[in-house]
Design a protein around this motif. Structure first.
Motif, PDB file in Angstrom:
ATOM      1  N   PRO A 167       0.845  -1.200   0.000  1.00  7.40           N
ATOM      2  CA  PRO A 167       0.000   0.000   0.000  1.00  7.40           C
ATOM      3  C   PRO A 167       0.879   1.248   0.000  1.00  7.40           C
ATOM      4  O   PRO A 167       1.951   1.266   0.626  1.00  7.40           O
ATOM      5  N   SER A 168       0.452   2.296  -0.692  1.00  2.29           N
ATOM      6  CA  SER A 168       1.295   3.490  -0.839  1.00  2.29           C
ATOM      7  C   SER A 168       1.606   4.143   0.503  1.00  2.29           C
ATOM      8  O   SER A 168       2.657   4.750   0.669  1.00  2.29           O
ATOM      9  N   GLN A 169       0.682   3.989   1.490  1.00  2.00           N
ATOM     10  CA  GLN A 169       0.891   4.644   2.785  1.00  2.00           C
ATOM     11  C   GLN A 169       2.098   4.096   3.536  1.00  2.00           C
ATOM     12  O   GLN A 169       2.704   4.801   4.340  1.00  2.00           O
ATOM     13  N   ILE A 170       2.435   2.826   3.306  1.00  3.70           N
ATOM     14  CA  ILE A 170       3.563   2.223   4.035  1.00  3.70           C
ATOM     15  C   ILE A 170       4.628   1.684   3.084  1.00  3.70           C
ATOM     16  O   ILE A 170       5.520   0.953   3.495  1.00  3.70           O
ATOM     17  N   ARG A 171       4.547   2.046   1.809  1.00  8.22           N
ATOM     18  CA  ARG A 171       5.519   1.539   0.836  1.00  8.22           C
ATOM     19  C   ARG A 171       6.939   1.959   1.192  1.00  8.22           C
ATOM     20  O   ARG A 171       7.875   1.151   1.145  1.00  8.22           O
ATOM     21  N   GLY A 172       7.117   3.222   1.561  1.00  9.31           N
ATOM     22  CA  GLY A 172       8.454   3.703   1.905  1.00  9.31           C
ATOM     23  C   GLY A 172       9.036   2.957   3.088  1.00  9.31           C
ATOM     24  O   GLY A 172      10.210   2.580   3.087  1.00  9.31           O
ATOM     25  N   MET A 173       8.209   2.716   4.099  1.00  4.32           N
ATOM     26  CA  MET A 173       8.680   2.009   5.283  1.00  4.32           C
ATOM     27  C   MET A 173       9.087   0.580   4.934  1.00  4.32           C
ATOM     28  O   MET A 173      10.145   0.093   5.373  1.00  4.32           O
ATOM     29  N   VAL A 355      13.610   3.855   8.773  1.00  2.00           N
ATOM     30  CA  VAL A 355      12.383   3.109   8.476  1.00  2.00           C
ATOM     31  C   VAL A 355      11.172   3.744   9.153  1.00  2.00           C
ATOM     32  O   VAL A 355      10.097   3.873   8.559  1.00  2.00           O
ATOM     33  N   LEU A 356      11.349   4.172  10.397  1.00  2.00           N
ATOM     34  CA  LEU A 356      10.242   4.716  11.178  1.00  2.00           C
ATOM     35  C   LEU A 356       9.774   6.087  10.684  1.00  2.00           C
ATOM     36  O   LEU A 356       8.601   6.427  10.820  1.00  2.00           O
ATOM     37  N   VAL A 357      10.684   6.867  10.101  1.00  2.00           N
ATOM     38  CA  VAL A 357      10.328   8.257   9.763  1.00  2.00           C
ATOM     39  C   VAL A 357      10.188   8.520   8.268  1.00  2.00           C
ATOM     40  O   VAL A 357       9.734   9.592   7.882  1.00  2.00           O
ATOM     41  N   VAL A 358      10.550   7.548   7.409  1.00  2.00           N
ATOM     42  CA  VAL A 358      10.602   7.832   5.976  1.00  2.00           C
ATOM     43  C   VAL A 358       9.235   8.201   5.403  1.00  2.00           C
ATOM     44  O   VAL A 358       9.132   9.053   4.504  1.00  2.00           O
ATOM     45  N   ASP A 359       8.144   7.594   5.903  1.00  2.00           N
ATOM     46  CA  ASP A 359       6.820   7.921   5.381  1.00  2.00           C
ATOM     47  C   ASP A 359       6.182   9.103   6.104  1.00  2.00           C
ATOM     48  O   ASP A 359       5.078   9.531   5.751  1.00  2.00           O
TER      49      ASP A 359
END
Length: 495
Positions: A167-173, A355-359
Motif C-alpha cells: 500500500p502506498s501509505q507504508i511503501r516507503g517504510m 524506516v520509522l520516519v521515511v513515510d
C-alpha cells in the motif's frame, strides 16, 4: 467504513499542468488503498530475505577469509592464498551480482517479480552449499559466483515486488525495511563469523548457515501471489486473456490487501488498467525507450542516487574501519570482530530510525540531512590523515558519523527511490540498469581505492570523496523529487 486493521488515507496530489490529457488522467483514489497491516507483512518478509542473504554474505565473508587463510583452523591444504585468490573469494559474489543484474535486464519482464525471486533463492542455495562443501579453490570461486548471481537477481526483484504490492501509505517504510534486513544480515554474518572463526573449517559452517534462509525464501516466494501490476502489464501487452488476467490480478490484490473490500480492490485493478491504457503500456517497451522521456528522467534519478551512494566512499570508509579503531587502541583479532559487531549494531539502529520516519518526513529531507552529514564526516576523516594524525578520536567520530548518516540516507532511500520512479512498462529493465550501476560503482571504488591512495594520499582521497558528497547534495536538491504518500501511478504522472 474500513474494517479493523485497515487504513484509509487521503492522498492529495498537486495539480498537473493545464493539459487536457493530464486532466483526464486516472489516479487511484484514497479508498482503494484500504489494507490490512497483517496481510502486508509476508509479501514484504519473504522478498526481504533476499536482502538479508546479501548482507549475511558481506558479514560472514569477513570472518570466513580469516578462517580460510589460517594454517591452524582452515582445514584445507590450500589455505595459503595469494592476494589475488583472496580477492576472488571476497569479490566473487560481487562479480556474480554484476552478471545477475545484467541478466535481469532480459529475463525480468518474462519471469515476473515473484519467479525471479524464486530463481534467486535457488542460486543462493546452490552457491552457499557449493562454497561450504568445496574440495578445492576453483569450485569455491564458482560457488561464490553463483551466490552473487542470486544477489543480483534478488536486489533487482525484491524492491520491485515490494513496491508493486505494498500500500502506498507504508511503501516507503517496507522498502526501507529491506535495507534494514541487509544490515541485519551483515550483523548476523559478523556474529556467526565470530562464533566459528577459531573452529576447524569454520568458514564452511559460516557459508552453510545461510542455506536454511535460502529454503525459507524460496518456499515463501512460491506461496506468495504474483504482482498484480505485472499481471496487468502482461495482459495489456497481449500476453494472455485480459478478462482472465484481470480476475487473477483481483484475487492476488485481495490476498495482498487482506481485509480490504473486494469491490475496492476491483476498482483499483480497473484504475491500474486505465492508467496502463493512458500511458500506452499496451506496446512492448523497446531498449531505446529507457533513454527517452519520463524513463530518462527516472533513469537519471535512480542511477544518479545509486552511483553517488557508492562513489561517496562507502566501501572505502568501511574498509578503513579496522585501521581507524586499531589507531584508537582496539587491536587483535577478537577486538576486530567485536568492533565489526558494534558497527553492525549502529547501522541497524540508524536504519531502524530511517524506516520509522521515511513515510512521515519524506525521502528528500532524509537524503539532504544524511548526505550533509556524510560530507562533514568525510572532510573530518581527511583532516585526521592530514592535520590531526595524533588525535584518533577525530577519525572515530568521523567514522561513526559517516555510518549513521549513510544508514539514514543513501542506504535505505537509494533502494527505495529506484523501486518507485520507473514507469511500469520499463520498471524491470530500468531497475536492472540501476542495480548494475550500483554494483559496478561499488567495484570501481573498491578496486580504484588502493591505487588512488598511493597516488594522492589517504587524506586527499577522503577530501575528494567529500567534494563528491557535496556534488551529490546538489543533485538531490535539483533533481530528486518527493514521492511520499503517492501511488506508483501518481509518481509516474508526476514525472
Amino acid at each position: 467504513m474500513a474494517s479493523k486493521g485497515e487504513r484509509d488515507v487521503e492522498i492529495h496530489v498537486s495539480s498537473p499542468p493545464p493539459d487536457d490529457r493530464d486532466a483526464a488522467r486516472p489516479l487511484l483514489p484514497a479508498a482503494c488503498e484500504a489494507y490490512s497491516v497483517s496481510a502486508a507483512i509476508l509479501p514484504f518478509f519473504f522478498p526481504a530475505l533476499g536482502g538479508l542473504l546479501y548482507g549475511y554474505d558481506i558479514g560472514a565473508t569477513s570472518g570466513a577469509t580469516i578462517s580460510l587463510k589460517s594454517p591452524t583452523s582452515s582445514g584445507t591444504a590450500w589455505y595459503d592464498l595469494s592476494s589475488v585468490q583472496t580477492g576472488l573469494v571476497v569479490s566473487g559474489s560481487l562479480y556474480g551480482a554484476l552478471i545477475g543484474s545484467a541478466t535481469a535486464f532480459t529475463i525480468a519482464d518474462f519471469l515476473g517479480r515473484r519467479r525471479e525471486l524464486v530463481v534467486s533463492s535457488i542460486m543462493y542455495l546452490i552457491g552457499a552449499l557449493l562454497t561450504a562443501v568445496t574440495p578445492n579453490f576453483l569450485i569455491m570461486v564458482v560457488g561464490r559466483f553463483l551466490y552473487g548471481i542470486g544477489i543480483g537477481l534478488a536486489m533487482h526483484a525484491a524492491p520491485m515486488y515490494i513496491a508493486e504490492t505494498a500500500p502506498s501509505q507504508i511503501r516507503g517504510m517496507l522498502i526501507s525495511l529491506k535495507e534494514f534486513f541487509i544490515v541485519l544480515g551483515m550483523l548476523l554474518g559478523y556474529i556467526v563469523g565470530n562464533l566459528f572463526v577459531e573452529v576447524i573449517s569454520g568458514w564452511r559452517y559460516m557459508y552453510a548457515a545461510s542455506a536454511p534462509i535460502c529454503v525459507i525464501m524460496g518456499i515463501g516466494m512460491c506461496w506468495l501471489p504474483c504482482s498484480p501490476r505485472w499481471l496487468l502489464l502482461c495482459a495489456t501487452q497481449g500476453k494472455g486473456d485480459l478478462r482472465e488476467t484481470k480476475e487473477n490480478a483481483t484475487r492476488c490484490l485481495c490476498r495482498l490487501r487482506g481485509q480490504a473490500s473486494p469491490d475496492l480492490v476491483s476498482e483499483q485493478v480497473n484504475l491500474i488498467l486505465e492508467e496502463l491504457s493512458y500511458v500506452g503500456e499496451e506496446k512492448k517497451a523497446g531498449f531505446s525507450e529507457i533513454f527517452q522521456g519520463k524513463c530518462l528522467k527516472a533513469m537519471i534519478i535512480g542511477c544518479g542516487l545509486v552511483f553517488f551512494q557508492q562513489v561517496t566512499g562507502q566501501p572505502s570508509v568501511l574498509y578503513y574501519a579496522a585501521t581507524i579503531f586499531q589507531s584508537a587502541g582496539f587491536s587483535g583479532a577478537s577486538d576486530a570482530t567485536r568492533v565489526s559487531i558494534l558497527l553492525g549494531l549502529l547501522k541497524l539502529i540508524m536504519t531502524g530510525v530511517a524506516v520509522l520516519v521515511v513515510d512521515k518526513l519524506g525521502r528528500r529531507p532524509l537524503l539532504i540531512g544524511g548526505v550533509s552529514g556524510i560530507a562533514v564526516s568525510l572532510f573530518l576523516l581527511s583532516s585526521y590523515y592530514t592535520l590531526f594524525t595524533g588525535a584518533p578520536y577525530v577519525a572515530v567520530i568521523a567514522l561513526l558519523l559517516y555510518v549513521g548518516c549513510y544508514q539514514l540516507s543513501f542506504g535505505p532511500i537509494g533502494w527505495l527511490m529506484i523501486s518507485e520512479v520507473f514507469p511500469l512498462k520499463l520498471r524491470g529493465r530500468g531497475l536492472s540498469v540501476a542495480v548494475l550501476v550500483n554494483f559496478a560503482s561499488n567495484a570501481l571504488v573498491t578496486f580504484a581505492f588502493s591505487p588512488l591512495e598511493d597516488l594522492i594520499g589517504t587524506g586527499v582521497l577522503f577530501a575528494s570523496f567529500g567534494v563528491i558528497a557535496v556534488a551529490s547534495l546538489a543533485f538531490i536538491f535539483c533533481i530528486v523529487p518527493e514521492t511520499k504518500g503517492l501511488t506508483l501511478e501518481e509518481i509516474e504522472a508526476k514525472l
